[in-house]
Write a protein that holds these residues in place. Structure first.
Motif, PDB file in Angstrom:
ATOM      1  N   THR A 131       0.954  -1.173  -0.018  1.00  0.00           N
ATOM      2  CA  THR A 131      -0.317   0.089  -0.210  1.00  0.00           C
ATOM      3  C   THR A 131       0.829   1.143   0.014  1.00  0.00           C
ATOM      4  O   THR A 131       1.864   1.385   0.993  1.00  0.00           O
ATOM      5  N   ALA A 132       0.640   2.315  -0.893  1.00  0.00           N
ATOM      6  CA  ALA A 132       1.408   3.579  -1.063  1.00  0.00           C
ATOM      7  C   ALA A 132       1.509   4.176   0.303  1.00  0.00           C
ATOM      8  O   ALA A 132       0.383   4.149   0.841  1.00  0.00           O
ATOM      9  N   ASP A 133       2.632   4.489   0.641  1.00  0.00           N
ATOM     10  CA  ASP A 133       2.788   5.365   1.455  1.00  0.00           C
ATOM     11  C   ASP A 133       2.423   4.945   3.079  1.00  0.00           C
ATOM     12  O   ASP A 133       1.921   5.553   3.921  1.00  0.00           O
ATOM     13  N   SER A 134       2.529   3.632   2.915  1.00  0.00           N
ATOM     14  CA  SER A 134       1.990   2.861   4.573  1.00  0.00           C
ATOM     15  C   SER A 134       2.700   1.551   4.576  1.00  0.00           C
ATOM     16  O   SER A 134       3.135   0.940   3.660  1.00  0.00           O
ATOM     17  N   ASP A 170       1.207  -1.174   5.369  1.00  0.00           N
ATOM     18  CA  ASP A 170       0.258  -2.081   5.324  1.00  0.00           C
ATOM     19  C   ASP A 170       0.304  -2.766   3.896  1.00  0.00           C
ATOM     20  O   ASP A 170       1.094  -1.915   2.896  1.00  0.00           O
ATOM     21  N   TRP A 171      -0.387  -3.559   3.538  1.00  0.00           N
ATOM     22  CA  TRP A 171      -0.357  -4.386   2.425  1.00  0.00           C
ATOM     23  C   TRP A 171      -1.623  -4.457   2.004  1.00  0.00           C
ATOM     24  O   TRP A 171      -2.967  -4.409   2.718  1.00  0.00           O
ATOM     25  N   THR A 172      -2.245  -4.672   0.612  1.00  0.00           N
ATOM     26  CA  THR A 172      -3.607  -4.986   0.315  1.00  0.00           C
ATOM     27  C   THR A 172      -3.787  -6.279  -0.189  1.00  0.00           C
ATOM     28  O   THR A 172      -2.794  -6.730  -1.070  1.00  0.00           O
ATOM     29  N   LEU A 173      -4.652  -7.300   0.256  1.00  0.00           N
ATOM     30  CA  LEU A 173      -5.224  -8.453  -0.165  1.00  0.00           C
ATOM     31  C   LEU A 173      -6.197  -8.279  -0.900  1.00  0.00           C
ATOM     32  O   LEU A 173      -7.046  -7.927  -0.764  1.00  0.00           O
ATOM     33  N   THR A 174      -5.895  -8.880  -2.364  1.00  0.00           N
ATOM     34  CA  THR A 174      -7.068  -9.072  -3.332  1.00  0.00           C
ATOM     35  C   THR A 174      -7.256 -10.301  -3.307  1.00  0.00           C
ATOM     36  O   THR A 174      -6.265 -11.351  -3.722  1.00  0.00           O
TER      37      THR A 174
END
Length: 132
Positions: free
Chosen positions: A11-14, A16-20
């Motif tokens: 995730t940009a500027d974080s 965190d990650w994004t799960l799809t």
């Protein structure tokens, strides 16, 4: 047939990650956040089968905060003849909530040790990953 197709993206500027993911009738992946809360990713579509023809598949997205643990597993881990699958899933959720902060090899050993003997001829596969 069943399956979960998943992708992780930073995730940009974080941190965190994004799960799809898209789930075709497979047992729901589990996410444990650093605070011990466990969520079932229950969104799913119909199973794969040649008689069902080509179907539209949906994707879901979920942000994974740093320190989260993501758990994928086959139905052989929670499905037993003469045993309620919902009770087995609840036990897995409870185990992940209590022990999900262990190093991943230790967590996988706990999961393996706590599961009942796999159904004859059924596979048991578990994949765990932790967001740095």
């Amino acid at each position: 047939g069943t399956l979960v197709h998943a992708r992780l993206d930073p995730t940009a500027d974080s941190p965190d990650w994004t799960l799809t993911w898209s789930n075709a009738g497979h047992p729901p992946p589990l996410i444990r956040t650093r605070d011990g809360r466990v969520d079932l990713l229950e969104q799913h579509d119909i199973l794969f089968h040649k008689d069902l023809g080509p179907l539209h598949r949906t994707e879901a997205r979920r942000r994974l905060p740093a320190g989260s643990t993501l758990l994928f597993y086959t139905d052989g881990l929670i499905e037993r003849r003469d045993h309620d699958i919902d009770a087995s899933l609840a036990q897995l959720v409870d185990l992940l909530a209590r022990h999900g902060d262990l190093p991943l090899p230790e967590l996988l050993h706990r999961i393996s040790d706590s599961s009942a003997d796999p159904a004859r001829g059924d596979d048991v596969v578990v994949l765990a990953l932790r967001v740095p």
